[in-house]
Structures are given as structure tokens and as C-alpha cells.
Design an enzyme around this catalytic site. Sequence first.
Site, PDB file in Angstrom:
ATOM      1  CG  HIS B  82      47.287  66.914 -55.603  1.00 42.32           C
ATOM      2  ND1 HIS B  82      48.514  67.713 -55.240  1.00 42.32           N
ATOM      3  CD2 HIS B  82      45.951  66.757 -55.187  1.00 42.32           C
ATOM      4  CE1 HIS B  82      47.989  67.365 -53.645  1.00 42.32           C
ATOM      5  NE2 HIS B  82      45.870  67.453 -53.921  1.00 42.32           N
ATOM      6  CG  ASP B 161      46.094  76.649 -49.992  1.00 42.78           C
ATOM      7  OD1 ASP B 161      45.409  76.591 -49.388  1.00 42.78           O
ATOM      8  OD2 ASP B 161      47.556  75.975 -49.558  1.00 42.78           O
ATOM      9  NE  ARG B 168      40.631  73.748 -45.970  1.00 40.38           N
ATOM     10  CZ  ARG B 168      40.489  73.002 -46.633  1.00 40.38           C
ATOM     11  NH1 ARG B 168      42.023  73.502 -47.283  1.00 40.38           N
ATOM     12  NH2 ARG B 168      40.071  71.807 -46.876  1.00 40.38           N
ATOM     13  CB  SER B 183      43.508  73.797 -50.758  1.00 40.30           C
ATOM     14  OG  SER B 183      44.740  73.803 -49.874  1.00 40.30           O
ATOM     15  CE  LYS B 187      48.145  73.880 -52.143  1.00 41.22           C
ATOM     16  NZ  LYS B 187      47.776  72.234 -50.494  1.00 41.22           N
TER      17      LYS B 187
END
Lengths: 434, 434
Positions: B82, B161, B168, B183, B187
Site C-alpha cells: 500500500h 471507514d 473527512r 483507515s 482495509k
Amino acid sequence: MIPYQIIEKKSLGLTLSESEIRTFIMGYSSGTIPDYQMSALLMAIFINGMTVEETLDLTRVMLESGNRMDFSAAPGFVADKHSTGGVGDKVSILLAPILAVLGIHVPMISGRGLGHSGGTLDKLESIPGFNVNLELKEWEDLVVHEGLGLIGQTGTICPADKKIYALRDVTATVRSIPLISASIMSKKIAEGIRGLVLDVKTGNGAFMQTLADSRKLANSLVSIGKGYGIRTTALITDMSQPLGFAIGNWFEMEESVKGLQGQGPEDLMAVTYALGAEILKMAHPELSQEGAVAMQKKTVADGSAFEKLKRITELQGGDSRVLDDLDKYSKAKFQKTIKSSKSGYLAGIDTMALGFAGIQLGAGRKMISDKIDFSSGIYMHCKLGDKIEIADDLLTLYCEDETKLSAVADQISAGFSFTETTPELPPLIVERIV
Amino acid sequence: MIPYQIIEKKSLGLTLSESEIRTFIMGYSSGTIPDYQMSALLMAIFINGMTVEETLDLTRVMLESGNRMDFSAAPGFVADKHSTGGVGDKVSILLAPILAVLGIHVPMISGRGLGHSGGTLDKLESIPGFNVNLELKEWEDLVVHEGLGLIGQTGTICPADKKIYALRDVTATVRSIPLISASIMSKKIAEGIRGLVLDVKTGNGAFMQTLADSRKLANSLVSIGKGYGIRTTALITDMSQPLGFAIGNWFEMEESVKGLQGQGPEDLMAVTYALGAEILKMAHPELSQEGAVAMQKKTVADGSAFEKLKRITELQGGDSRVLDDLDKYSKAKFQKTIKSSKSGYLAGIDTMALGFAGIQLGAGRKMISDKIDFSSGIYMHCKLGDKIEIADDLLTLYCEDETKLSAVADQISAGFSFTETTPELPPLIVERIV
């Protein structure tokens, strides 16, 4: 700048410009900025604060969102008193008629109960028929011709504040000095007054519990008032115990009537006269403090202040007979007296707990839709410094629902503390801020 | 505790308990807590922060709001990469097929463009027909049998989320280490992975621009991953210039294909291999760094990684012919090349401005409803440290709307700075956090 960038700026602790504040507040007021963006900005202000300049800008924008009254036609000095809120604080109900009798015009816009504190509007409505929702024109006439009119905030007075206030109440952003300052002062400035005295409460029954915070708030309020050319002073007064003995709407109304009949609790009358003296000295600069207090005492002694309260009650649709014959008012069905399990000098009272206890008994709202029981409340039998013996009465709870009495009694009994020798108590009038 | 008290607690900088966090997040997710209360809490977290414990609790609650995948049936190591987001970062498109060829199962859930940064989903959708909204079952089958499946967040994966993220994005509370951490990690944990490498960007094209902030974020992410028994490492990599040369969806797809055909930009390939090596070493602890890089280079050299990308494209409904014949893809109608007005060594690029320029040209969305022009974007002709002469090409803008070219060109031209001697440049891989 778009709303996002304005929120971001304040979240980083930077200073907002007048046009940024205006864009945001007017956008929210008109509905183009949603609640969730306003609440993010409010929280950023709550935590990061605002400069004096930003607070003045916020006040101006909220003021300009609605109408500003014009009482220049009134023959006397136009002035008001505002309290930051506490427990048992019924000063407005005494002071407005006293001042009106003395030639002051009092265009008083009051609020409802908030948090643990009571509200003048709710107390007035405990009088059957009393209407706090007059048309503006009708109210203006009362202020000009009778010297006082007692209403709540209308849709045309600071509508931006009204909408923001409701949001603050559910987003934990009430206790912020710049937000409180702008909210109070925009409404007071909108009243078109020339003089203002602020009763800034301090102690464990106040929103600002420390003297340092109360002082900051008082200074912020006074400087805004002066910035608008309003003669403004503030008294920081003690709220480490309820003011007077009565807590709850009709109980407080009753105590106010007794006060205007010359049988008021000492602390309540002292705070009332001190605040009144501030306004009388603004109207008549030659007056001494003693003279200003004596004038007020005379309106009580000769019954003229009480007559004024009855007259305004009638003019606002209320049944003044209950004021003349207090015993006729229907009592709460159930009551419970809490007796002391200790002896000694009463040194501490959990004042905020008493405020919340009153609400639980039915004297206030937990939700906006709750209905108030005007006869519910608390009557105190003691003041700080009293010598208490075991089994002496401390207070009596009054309620329409018997099941609530024990739970509430348990919650507040622990809030009383005692010492073996006379405790040192804070002065009633702590400080004067000019 | 009621929502009001939870907001108040965080606004005063206190620590929330697991049950308070759960009450609030689940209340918001289910719709009993309104947007305006959630945004007040988000702002309080944004400013006052969260402890490691609170961040872990928030991650857990968001994770448990939806399904958690179970890939225990997969024959090989299940892992993902990620990135915290930057400009020109197309590493996922190269790395997922490389790892799949090497026996790793990559259940990659990606995002769309956010702020100035691009998103893997948008890039994949530049391939005609590519479907990133597979049924979960279909996606699981691809991950198990093909080694990779490329989808977006669904309604059943961390729904709390998903809802909070959208809020947000409009309340200026994106750039918060605990909120970003929870967040991302909720995930990733929901993917059912056993290994994770995080590419935490640093520099003027990253969300966290300073090394100190990037390091804090990396440590926060790694500690959450480990807390869930996932082997987790992070590389802090440089984002003080775009990665590779291509910015914009099809441009980046094209550069990724070239990368898998052995003609990729040096920096892009180095970051890809470094991140891939982290995962390969988790799967095969005996592997050396050199060995892990060499394995990946072989999948490029023998064409197997590119074949895997084509195969997954077809299995996800995409037309893989455009990958084989890049020139067939329709080009943007207009282009404009910016030439240097100065000479010297290129020492600085305003990377974030390039990201926003790409969005203005049509490569991203300014509003959620905007449609992306896949052929729009920017192609760089230079890297930091290059020796540039006056009138050398710096970059070319591509757009469907000719009128935008000059405005965008003006905005970004000022973002290039030069030195007379070779500038000192940050390393590509800045730090490794374990």
C-alpha cells in the site's frame, strides 16, 4: 476561499480574516454550507481559539445576519443585564422590573435552560399564560412605554447565531470563550441598548468554573461591548452554591416575588442590587454606589417593582393572580427531604449536580422535545458556612414522579462536604471588570 | 456515555476508551449519530491526536464494521503493498503481477484519486472495459487461482471507514496520522493478508511532506499491522519529484506496461523492486535482498509479469489489446510543451502543483461527479539533477480542452528551480521501518 480551506486554516491554528468568517457564517446561515462543515469549524475554534479581532468579526457577522433594534425613541436610558448562567439564578426576574420603575428601558431577550442551568424564559412560562413570543413591534412598545419587555430570541434577531447555537449544543462546543462571547454580544448589541452589565458566574455551578476562565470571558465580553460603543461592565459573582434557596421554575418565580416583596434571600438581593447599581450609575454618572442600591431598595419597599412585574405579566398575557397568592399554585405531587448524615460547617456543595438533579426532577429538558414540570425542583434549607447537625434538613426535592426521588437523592447527597471550623468562603461579588 | 460526552472528552485532549470509540463509530455507521457530530469528533481527533491504543481501537472497530476476507485456502503467501499516495506512483500496477507470477497472492483493494494524488482504480479503468467492481466471490477466486485481483472498496469491507472517509474529505480532516492509519490498516487487515509492505511517501508531493511526519505515519502503520499478526514493513520513499515520467491515467498505464516490458524508468523500477523484495523476503525468509530483486527482474525479462497483467485485464473484463499495441490508444486532442527559460541543474520541482495540474487537465476529479479524461495528463522530460539548457523541454501537457493548457502551463512553470552546481538530492529509498 472555499469552506474546506477555511476549516483547514483554523484547524492549523491560523487566524481567519473578516471575509473568511463572513463567507462561512453567512454560507451556513443561508444553508449552502452544511452542518457537518460548520461543526468541524466550531470544533477547530473550540480547541484552537480565536483572536480578539476574529471574535469581534464573528460578533459583527452574526449581528448583521438579522435586525438591530432601535430604541432611540425611548425617553430614558436603554440597558440590559445578562448572566452567563448558573443554578438558582433568577436575578433577571427581579432586576428588570426594579430598573423599569427607575426609568431604565430594559429590552431583555432571554434564553431557555441550557446544560445544568435554568433559563429565564422557562421560569416566566411557569406563570399561566405568560407569552414570551411577542411580535417584535408589541415588544418594542412595551420596552418604550412600560420600561421592559421579556421575550426569547426571534428568527430576525441574529438568525446565524440561533442556528449555530443549536449546533454547538449537540457538538460539545458550548464552552468556548470566543463562541460564547460572539453569541451573547451579538444578541445584546442587536437589542439596541446603550448600557450593559454582565453577570459572569464563577465556581462549580458555572460554565466557566475557574476564576481565570471567568475573568477571560468577562474581559472578552466587556471589550466587545465597548467596541460597539455600549457602556459595559461585568461583575464576576460566586456560583459555588445556588443563588438563593429555590431551584426550579415556579420555585424561582415564587422566590423572585418574595424578593420583590422584601423577603428575598440575602445573596440573591445583594447580587441583584449590585448588578442594578452598575446600570443606574451608567444612566446617572453622579450616583454613588450606595445611592444606586438605596434607589432599588425603595422600589421593593414601596411595592412599585412588584406592581411592575404584575403589570408586565398581564400585558404579556399572564395570570398575575398567582403572583398575588403564591399558595394557590399547584404543588408537585411528591417530595423528599434529604437530611444530613454528618455534622459540621457546610463547606462545599456540588452545585452543578444540583442543577442536573433539577432537570431530572422535571425542571428542565434532557431533549429539546421534553416538557417541563413547572412545580418540580429543589428547595435548599442551608447555605455554605451554616452550622449543621446530624439529621438537619439539607434540601427538599419536589417531583411529579415519585420513582425519581430516591435516585436523585442518592446522586446529590454525596455533594455536601463539611469542616470542623468555619470554612473560608468566596466573596459573593468576586471582581468588577470594566 | 452519550455521543456529546465522547466528543467533549476528545475536545479536551483526553483519551477515549475502546467502548467509547465503538459506540461512536458504530453509531455513525448505522446512522444514529449524525454527520455533524462525527465531523466534530474528527476535528477534535485531527487537532488533539490519538494514542497508539486509541488508534488500534479505531482500526479494530472499523475492521469489525464489515467482513474480513479469509484466504487460508490460497496455496501461497498472501500479501499486499500500500502506498500513502503521490504523483506518478503507478507501482501497484507493476508489482501486483510481478508478485503473482512469483507465487504470492495479492488481494489488492485500491482507491481512487484523492487530493493531488492519482488512484490505481482510475488508472486501471483507463483500459477499456476493465471492471474494478467485481463480486467479492469472483475477486477471491482470482486471488486464489491467478494470484491477484484488483478491486475497489466494497460496501461490505470496512463500511464505517468508507462513510468516515467521505466526511473527512470535505471537513479538512484528511491529514491526521491516527485517522490515516486506522483507515489504511482496517482495509488492509480486512484483506486477510499475512504480509504487508507500506510505501510511505515523503517530500513535496506527499501528504506527509516532512521526514519526521512520514516516519511517524510509517511507525504507526507498522505497529498496527504487527498488532494484528501481519508481517509488516514500511519503506519511506522519495516524493520530491514524480515517480517515473508519466502523470495521468493512461500515461501511467502505458509507462507501467513499458516497465513490465523492460523499458521502465530507473526510479520507478527501483521502488517497485524494493517494495516487492520486502514481501518476497517475508514469504521466503532465506532470500537475500539481491535474490529477491533478481527474481522480480526475471519476471520482467521473460515477459511473464506482462502476460499476467494482460491475463488479469482480460479476466476483469478489460481489452488487453491496447496493452499489446500502446499506440492504438486514442491520444488527447491538444498538447503543449513547456520549455526551460533558465539553465542549470534541476534542483527542485513543485510536485504537488504537478499533481493538481494533472487534475485540472482532466486526469482527476475536482468534484465527486467529475468524469476523468483518461488520455489527459503530463509527460515529464526531466528528472531532478539533470543538466538543463535554456529552451530544453521540461514537460508536455496533454488535454482535451485547449483553453486549459496555457493557464496550467503558467501555474506550474514557476515550480522549477535550478542551481549552478550539481544539487544534493534525497535518496530514492529514504528509510526502512520494521
